[in-house]
Design an enzyme around this catalytic site. Structure first.
Site, PDB file in Angstrom:
ATOM      1  N   TYR A 159       0.830  -1.216   0.000  1.00  0.00           N
ATOM      2  CA  TYR A 159       0.000   0.000   0.000  1.00  0.00           C
ATOM      3  C   TYR A 159       0.864   1.265   0.000  1.00  0.00           C
ATOM      4  CZ  TYR A 159      -4.486   2.324   0.412  1.00  0.00           C
ATOM      5  OH  TYR A 159      -5.596   3.088   0.155  1.00  0.00           O
ATOM      6  N   LYS A 166      -3.174   8.299   2.804  1.00  0.00           N
ATOM      7  CA  LYS A 166      -4.395   8.099   3.606  1.00  0.00           C
ATOM      8  C   LYS A 166      -4.202   8.614   5.039  1.00  0.00           C
ATOM      9  CE  LYS A 166      -7.164   6.144   0.586  1.00  0.00           C
ATOM     10  NZ  LYS A 166      -8.136   6.996  -0.123  1.00  0.00           N
TER      11      LYS A 166
END
Ligand code: NAD
Length: 258
Positions: A159, A166
């Site tokens: 990720y 995020k």
């Protein structure tokens, strides 16, 4: 009083690329409960796809407007158009993110300056820019909800740069909540579990993640667009009127595991 009342509320939904998009699941629900839905898109291809699915929703009050969140001019143009056409904005669904594929494939340590800035600009700063552009039209207060992922709070394989974006997105959400609360505007995030969409294709270990969630999450299954959309209705409506600055997980409880 019906606290879920969304009839004739003007909701901007950003991030429908196709029928698999989380934002499309949300838009469908919003249309079902009588909201007016203003779709924004980046690519002409998405515009075509949105217009195609809207052929089944011809009696509904919708609009499809270009908004590239990497461009201040595009954001300003989109929101002045929305303001002109709809007057008041009651809610915004920010379901937009992007990072270069190589920054998800390579080791995190190899992230380039440009790749890092691009992921931040598209996936985190865009929430701030959008909130600022929408603010003049949110004259009755309202709700802004963004989409996050567990990778912003924990290190998840593959990720990488998006996890850092995020994390910034969730922090920006809290600062916006503190800033805009006095104007009656709530700002929250929904952290969804893994869902197979176009954006998810870019995450190399996605299939492994889906299997792991099914095997180990408290609910022993993956979540889907519909469950996220249901929570989004709660977060956009007066049902959540006491909640701001919060990240709500819709992930079969996976995030509580050690
Ligand atoms: P998606 O690919 O369908 O949606 C992503 C959207 O972002 C697309 O519509 C794309 O056009 C838009 N976008 C990218 N760059 C843009 C730009 N510069 N300007 C305007 N729009 C731009 O994928 P999705 O999974 O529905 O993703 C929606 C949101 O949900 C993203 O923030 C994603 O990180 C988040 N999310 C996804 C999952 C998942 O597993 N799919 C899980 C948690 C959170």
């Amino acid at each position: 009083m019906d606290l879920l009342q969304m009839k004739d509320k003007n909701i901007v939904v950003m991030g429908v690329a196709n029928e698999r998009s989380i934002a499309w699941g949300i838009a469908k629900k919003l249309l079902e409960v009588g909201a007016n839905v203003i779709f924004t898109y980046r690519k002409e291809r998405s515009k075509g796809k949105i217009e195609k699915v809207l052929e089944n929703y011809q009696d509904y009050n919708t609009a499809v407007i270009e908004c590239d969140v990497n461009s201040d001019e595009s954001i300003a143009r989109a929101f002045s158009q929305i303001g002109e056409q709809f007057g008041v904005i009651h809610g915004i669904v920010h379901s937009v993110a992007f990072a270069h594929a190589e920054d998800l494939k390579n080791r995190f340590v190899e992230t380039t300056r440009e790749g890092y800035a691009f992921a931040q600009d598209t996936s985190a700063y865009s929430l701030v820019a959008v909130a600022n552009a929408a603010r003049p039209f949110m004259t009755e207060g309202g709700s802004i909800v963004t989409m996050s992922y567990l990778g912003g709070q924990r290190v998840l394989d593959g990720y990488n740069v998006m996890g850092v974006a995020k994390a910034a997105l969730e922090a920006a959400m809290r600062y916006l909540a503190a800033d805009l609360g006095a104007d009656g505007i709530r700002v929250n995030a929904i952290s969804a579990g893994a869902i197979r969409t176009l954006a998810a294709k870019g995450v190399p270990s996605f299939n492994t993640i889906l299997h792991k969630i099914e095997e180990t999450s408290p609910l022993k299954r993956n979540t889907n667009q519909e469950e996220v959309a249901d929570m989004m209705l709660v977060m956009l409506s007066a049902l959540s009127r006491g909640v701001t600055g919060e990240t709500i997980f819709v992930d079969s409880g996976y995030h509580i595991l050690g």
